[in-house]
Scaffold this active site. Structure first.
Site, PDB file in Angstrom:
ATOM      1  N   ARG A 162     -12.598  15.801  21.333  1.00  0.00           N
ATOM      2  CA  ARG A 162     -12.298  14.381  21.204  1.00  0.00           C
ATOM      3  C   ARG A 162     -11.000  14.171  20.429  1.00  0.00           C
ATOM      4  O   ARG A 162     -10.751  14.846  19.419  1.00  0.00           O
ATOM      5  CB  ARG A 162     -13.455  13.648  20.516  1.00  0.00           C
ATOM      6  CG  ARG A 162     -14.708  13.692  21.350  1.00  0.00           C
ATOM      7  CD  ARG A 162     -15.737  12.639  21.000  1.00  0.00           C
ATOM      8  NE  ARG A 162     -16.966  12.962  21.708  1.00  0.00           N
ATOM      9  CZ  ARG A 162     -17.214  12.673  22.986  1.00  0.00           C
ATOM     10  NH1 ARG A 162     -16.323  12.012  23.699  1.00  0.00           N
ATOM     11  NH2 ARG A 162     -18.341  13.039  23.560  1.00  0.00           N
ATOM     12  N   ASP A 163     -10.197  13.225  20.927  1.00  0.00           N
ATOM     13  CA  ASP A 163      -8.955  12.883  20.240  1.00  0.00           C
ATOM     14  C   ASP A 163      -9.291  12.251  18.897  1.00  0.00           C
ATOM     15  O   ASP A 163     -10.190  11.425  18.789  1.00  0.00           O
ATOM     16  CB  ASP A 163      -8.125  11.931  21.095  1.00  0.00           C
ATOM     17  CG  ASP A 163      -6.685  11.844  20.615  1.00  0.00           C
ATOM     18  OD1 ASP A 163      -5.795  12.290  21.350  1.00  0.00           O
ATOM     19  OD2 ASP A 163      -6.448  11.323  19.500  1.00  0.00           O
ATOM     20  N   ASN A 197       1.609  13.709  28.709  1.00  0.00           N
ATOM     21  CA  ASN A 197       2.935  13.375  28.206  1.00  0.00           C
ATOM     22  C   ASN A 197       3.751  14.659  28.201  1.00  0.00           C
ATOM     23  O   ASN A 197       3.325  15.678  27.641  1.00  0.00           O
ATOM     24  CB  ASN A 197       2.832  12.780  26.805  1.00  0.00           C
ATOM     25  CG  ASN A 197       2.120  11.438  26.790  1.00  0.00           C
ATOM     26  OD1 ASN A 197       2.300  10.638  27.705  1.00  0.00           O
ATOM     27  ND2 ASN A 197       1.321  11.190  25.774  1.00  0.00           N
ATOM     28  N   HIS A 225      -1.763  19.262  27.082  1.00  0.00           N
ATOM     29  CA  HIS A 225      -3.097  18.677  26.970  1.00  0.00           C
ATOM     30  C   HIS A 225      -3.184  17.494  27.909  1.00  0.00           C
ATOM     31  O   HIS A 225      -2.279  16.675  27.975  1.00  0.00           O
ATOM     32  CB  HIS A 225      -3.413  18.234  25.533  1.00  0.00           C
ATOM     33  CG  HIS A 225      -2.305  17.461  24.881  1.00  0.00           C
ATOM     34  ND1 HIS A 225      -1.175  18.061  24.384  1.00  0.00           N
ATOM     35  CD2 HIS A 225      -2.156  16.139  24.676  1.00  0.00           C
ATOM     36  CE1 HIS A 225      -0.374  17.148  23.880  1.00  0.00           C
ATOM     37  NE2 HIS A 225      -0.929  15.962  24.059  1.00  0.00           N
ATOM     38  N   HIS A 249      -4.889  14.048  28.498  1.00  0.00           N
ATOM     39  CA  HIS A 249      -5.681  12.995  27.856  1.00  0.00           C
ATOM     40  C   HIS A 249      -6.641  12.447  28.910  1.00  0.00           C
ATOM     41  O   HIS A 249      -6.184  11.912  29.931  1.00  0.00           O
ATOM     42  CB  HIS A 249      -4.791  11.838  27.400  1.00  0.00           C
ATOM     43  CG  HIS A 249      -3.826  12.140  26.306  1.00  0.00           C
ATOM     44  ND1 HIS A 249      -4.045  11.748  25.000  1.00  0.00           N
ATOM     45  CD2 HIS A 249      -2.614  12.751  26.322  1.00  0.00           C
ATOM     46  CE1 HIS A 249      -3.001  12.111  24.255  1.00  0.00           C
ATOM     47  NE2 HIS A 249      -2.117  12.709  25.032  1.00  0.00           N
TER      48      HIS A 249
HETATM   49  P1  AMP Z   1       0.559  13.618  22.664  1.00  0.00           P
HETATM   50  O1  AMP Z   1       1.191  12.530  21.817  1.00  0.00           O
HETATM   51  O2  AMP Z   1       0.485  13.302  24.119  1.00  0.00           O
HETATM   52  O3  AMP Z   1       1.220  14.948  22.367  1.00  0.00           O
HETATM   53  O4  AMP Z   1      -0.952  13.704  22.196  1.00  0.00           O
HETATM   54  C1  AMP Z   1      -1.362  14.370  21.042  1.00  0.00           C
HETATM   55  C2  AMP Z   1      -2.728  13.841  20.729  1.00  0.00           C
HETATM   56  O5  AMP Z   1      -3.336  14.731  19.828  1.00  0.00           O
HETATM   57  C3  AMP Z   1      -2.739  12.456  20.059  1.00  0.00           C
HETATM   58  O6  AMP Z   1      -3.478  11.552  20.870  1.00  0.00           O
HETATM   59  C4  AMP Z   1      -3.400  12.720  18.725  1.00  0.00           C
HETATM   60  O7  AMP Z   1      -4.228  11.644  18.307  1.00  0.00           O
HETATM   61  C5  AMP Z   1      -4.178  13.983  18.991  1.00  0.00           C
HETATM   62  N1  AMP Z   1      -4.459  14.805  17.835  1.00  0.00           N
HETATM   63  C6  AMP Z   1      -3.593  15.190  16.870  1.00  0.00           C
HETATM   64  N2  AMP Z   1      -4.208  15.978  15.979  1.00  0.00           N
HETATM   65  C7  AMP Z   1      -5.497  16.101  16.391  1.00  0.00           C
HETATM   66  C8  AMP Z   1      -6.639  16.799  15.890  1.00  0.00           C
HETATM   67  N3  AMP Z   1      -6.585  17.540  14.777  1.00  0.00           N
HETATM   68  N4  AMP Z   1      -7.801  16.686  16.561  1.00  0.00           N
HETATM   69  C9  AMP Z   1      -7.878  15.942  17.689  1.00  0.00           C
HETATM   70  N5  AMP Z   1      -6.836  15.272  18.213  1.00  0.00           N
HETATM   71  C10 AMP Z   1      -5.653  15.345  17.572  1.00  0.00           C
END
Ligand code: AMP
Length: 120
Positions: free
Chosen positions: A37-38, A93, A106, A108
């Site tokens: 989970r994000d 992204n 990743h 989403h």
């Molecule tokens: P992006 O901006 O597309 O690179 O997405 C990175 C995602 O990782 C964001 O939606 C963050 O909220 C999420 N994220 C960052 N650190 C963590 C973590 N420790 N656990 C879960 N999600 C994370």
């Protein structure tokens, strides 16, 4: 090769999650991908699906390991089937300018509410 993955790639937060060195709410794990989970959810369903191995972008993953990308998409569908009636938005992204902040590819998986188009 010696050392943990985190020691070999200390800047890769998601490899540290795969290794169990950073806590996360894991919802799926198999031989190719892990889903969790994000931490900052943007929808009732917001899960990240990642390959166990590090590739920077979805295009890199597609070129190097297409079966892993196919698994990632299948797992996204499985999670949406379980949590959002089978409907979901899958976002990759690719590049800092469009919002990528973690440079380990990743997907989403977003769902559980209405979405608008175009995205912001
Ligand atoms: P992006 O901006 O597309 O690179 O997405 C990175 C995602 O990782 C964001 O939606 C963050 O909220 C999420 N994220 C960052 N650190 C963590 C973590 N420790 N656990 C879960 N999600 C994370």
């Amino acid at each position: 090769m010696s050392g943990t993955r985190a020691e070999r790639a200390p800047d890769d937060l998601f490899l540290r999650i795969v290794a169990g060195e950073v806590p996360a709410e894991i919802v799926h794990a198999d031989d190719l991908v892990v889903a969790f989970r994000d931490v900052n959810p943007q929808a009732p369903l917001h899960v990240l699906v990642i390959p166990r191995e590090r590739y920077e972008t979805v295009a890199d993953l597609a070129a190097a390991a297409p079966a892993t990308l196919a698994r990632l998409v299948a797992v996204a569908q499985q999670i949406a089937d379980a949590e959002s009636g089978g409907e979901f938005r899958l976002v990759f992204n690719s590049g800092a300018g469009v919002g990528q902040s973690v440079f380990h590819v990743h997907g989403h998986v977003l769902g559980g509410r209405d979405f608008t188009w175009p995205p912001g």
